[in-house]
Design an enzyme around this catalytic site. Structure first.
Site, PDB file in Angstrom:
ATOM      1  N   LYS A  76       0.832  -1.210   0.000  1.00  0.00           N
ATOM      2  CA  LYS A  76       0.000   0.000   0.000  1.00  0.00           C
ATOM      3  C   LYS A  76       0.866   1.260   0.000  1.00  0.00           C
ATOM      4  O   LYS A  76       0.603   2.211  -0.758  1.00  0.00           O
ATOM      5  CB  LYS A  76      -0.945  -0.007   1.213  1.00  0.00           C
ATOM      6  CG  LYS A  76      -1.960  -1.147   1.190  1.00  0.00           C
ATOM      7  CD  LYS A  76      -2.951  -1.055   2.308  1.00  0.00           C
ATOM      8  CE  LYS A  76      -2.314  -1.286   3.664  1.00  0.00           C
ATOM      9  NZ  LYS A  76      -1.767  -2.659   3.795  1.00  0.00           N
ATOM     10  N   THR A  77       1.905   1.287   0.822  1.00  0.00           N
ATOM     11  CA  THR A  77       2.798   2.447   0.855  1.00  0.00           C
ATOM     12  C   THR A  77       3.536   2.597  -0.472  1.00  0.00           C
ATOM     13  O   THR A  77       3.710   3.714  -0.975  1.00  0.00           O
ATOM     14  CB  THR A  77       3.798   2.315   2.014  1.00  0.00           C
ATOM     15  OG1 THR A  77       3.082   2.229   3.254  1.00  0.00           O
ATOM     16  CG2 THR A  77       4.726   3.526   2.065  1.00  0.00           C
ATOM     17  N   ASP A 121      -1.133   7.096   6.216  1.00  0.00           N
ATOM     18  CA  ASP A 121      -1.101   5.678   6.562  1.00  0.00           C
ATOM     19  C   ASP A 121      -1.958   5.444   7.804  1.00  0.00           C
ATOM     20  O   ASP A 121      -2.116   6.351   8.637  1.00  0.00           O
ATOM     21  CB  ASP A 121       0.344   5.245   6.823  1.00  0.00           C
ATOM     22  CG  ASP A 121       0.512   3.741   6.758  1.00  0.00           C
ATOM     23  OD1 ASP A 121      -0.429   3.047   6.330  1.00  0.00           O
ATOM     24  OD2 ASP A 121       1.590   3.248   7.142  1.00  0.00           O
ATOM     25  N   THR A 170      -5.472  -1.037   7.118  1.00  0.00           N
ATOM     26  CA  THR A 170      -5.534  -2.494   7.253  1.00  0.00           C
ATOM     27  C   THR A 170      -6.894  -2.920   7.795  1.00  0.00           C
ATOM     28  O   THR A 170      -7.170  -4.113   7.891  1.00  0.00           O
ATOM     29  CB  THR A 170      -4.434  -2.996   8.202  1.00  0.00           C
ATOM     30  OG1 THR A 170      -4.558  -2.318   9.468  1.00  0.00           O
ATOM     31  CG2 THR A 170      -3.056  -2.726   7.627  1.00  0.00           C
ATOM     32  N   ARG A 229       6.447  -8.356   1.849  1.00  0.00           N
ATOM     33  CA  ARG A 229       7.360  -7.897   2.906  1.00  0.00           C
ATOM     34  C   ARG A 229       8.026  -9.078   3.592  1.00  0.00           C
ATOM     35  O   ARG A 229       9.229  -9.061   3.879  1.00  0.00           O
ATOM     36  CB  ARG A 229       6.603  -7.041   3.933  1.00  0.00           C
ATOM     37  CG  ARG A 229       7.484  -6.609   5.115  1.00  0.00           C
ATOM     38  CD  ARG A 229       6.735  -5.694   6.060  1.00  0.00           C
ATOM     39  NE  ARG A 229       6.501  -4.393   5.448  1.00  0.00           N
ATOM     40  CZ  ARG A 229       5.399  -3.657   5.644  1.00  0.00           C
ATOM     41  NH1 ARG A 229       4.427  -4.133   6.399  1.00  0.00           N
ATOM     42  NH2 ARG A 229       5.279  -2.488   5.066  1.00  0.00           N
TER      43      ARG A 229
END
Length: 355
Positions: A76-77, A121, A170, A229
């Site tokens: 997302k980032t 965020d 999230t 990740r």
């Protein structure tokens, strides 16, 4: 900050946390794709986002506000940074917990230049006063700043430059309806397939200078919980093993040996996951048991078990949440090498021929 966010990568259960670790942010920044064409996976989201950005470019206006939702670690980032790069705009970054007062948000909005991208965020954790100010900013590119207190307080309208807000969450269900409705485009990020993770690993290996063989990439991808990740983190740990105890090449045997050292099994479960399943099965007979009791049994905080372990165990079909508590499925018993008792959740129902 979530408790999981403050952990360090000590190889004892943390290596499979999907949450970012502060000490690895610099490495993550190096591995992030810079353009939409370089972003691996999320094909549907990429196609939709490409249309949104290209349409805005042709009209010469900032694109609609974008909401990115999905589990941590899926990109997302990275997508927020790519949006700014594709538009050729500056990116302003903040987070929901940092915006405790409306004045904090007003100061940030007043400094925006036309076409800037503001990335928030964990937007579901934004304070209520700041959220209400955001409504007007998103719709009318204006905020009302209150000066003074009590009966003498006055509201001064402040025009702000047209911008694009990119929010990441999230927990999309935690967003209020009015905030969610103000986003023109909502994208839900899905977990990655093993093949997509292999592409991520090959790209990361090329950047890091790691000799990654196809069988080694497949082994790491299969244990990465569908999360880029985690895949990149495991790649770095396997690289360490390959450089210290092998010839530097990440092959299938090297990957298996390295992941065994870091307690990551063939299904992607780590020490903490197996401890949770072991306590649930051996101590509590498969459940049901409450999350607090289960956390005490494994020596962890309830939030850690709930936010880090449970999502993957549920998705893997080894744990179920019921109104009475957590229950181990037949798959959990089999994974631990134990025979489940009769009528365990997930066992096939008996037929007339079994009677």
């Amino acid at each position: 900050m979530h408790e999981a966010d403050a952990w360090t990568d000590d190889g004892d259960g943390v290596v499979l946390s999907p949450h970012p670790v502060p000490t690895e942010r610099d490495v993550e920044a190096t591995l992030r794709p810079k353009r939409l064409a370089d972003f691996v996976g999320q094909a549907r989201v990429r196609e939709q986002l490409e249309l949104v950005l290209e349409g805005a470019r042709r009209r010469g206006v900032p694109p609609d506000h974008v909401l990115l939702s999905g589990p941590p670690g899926l990109g997302k980032t990275s997508l927020a940074m790519i949006i700014a790069a594709e538009l050729g705009s500056a990116l302003r970054v903040t987070s929901g917990p940092a915006l405790e007062r409306a004045g904090d948000l007003a100061a940030m909005l007043s400094n925006l230049v036309e076409g800037d991208v503001l990335f928030i965020d964990e937007i579901h954790r934004i304070a209520r006063p700041a959220e209400e100010m955001l409504y007007l900013a998103m719709e009318d590119f204006r905020v009302d700043v209150v000066v003074g207190k009590g009966p003498g307080a006055t509201s001064i309208p402040l025009e702000i430059a047209p911008f694009t807000l990119v929010g990441a969450t999230t927990r999309s269900g935690s967003l209020t309806g009015p905030l969610r409705d103000r986003f023109g485009f909502t994208a839900h990020m899905e977990f990655y397939s093993a093949e997509e993770l292999e592409q991520v690993l090959r790209r990361s290996a090329a950047i890091l200078g790691v000799e990654l063989r196809p069988d080694g990439a497949a082994e790491i991808a299969g244990r990465s919980r569908g999360t880029p990740r985690i895949a990149n983190r495991l790649l770095r740990r396997v690289r360490d093993y390959a450089e210290v105890r092998a010839d530097g090449a990440v092959t299938l045997p090297v990957a298996r040996a390295a992941l065994e050292v870091y307690d990551v099994d063939e299904l992607g479960l780590d020490r903490l996951d197996r401890a949770v399943l072991g306590a649930l099965v051996r101590t509590f007979g498969g459940g049901p048991v409450g999350i607090s009791t289960l956390a005490v049994a494994v020596g962890e905080e309830p939030s850690t078990v709930e936010e880090v372990c449970e999502p993957y165990l549920v998705r893997a079909g080894m744990l179920a949440r019921t109104p009475r508590g957590r229950v181990a499925t037949a798959a959990a018993w089999h994974h631990l090498g134990l025979e489940p008792p009769a009528q365990t959740l997930g066992d096939p129902a008996p037929t007339l021929f079994d009677a």
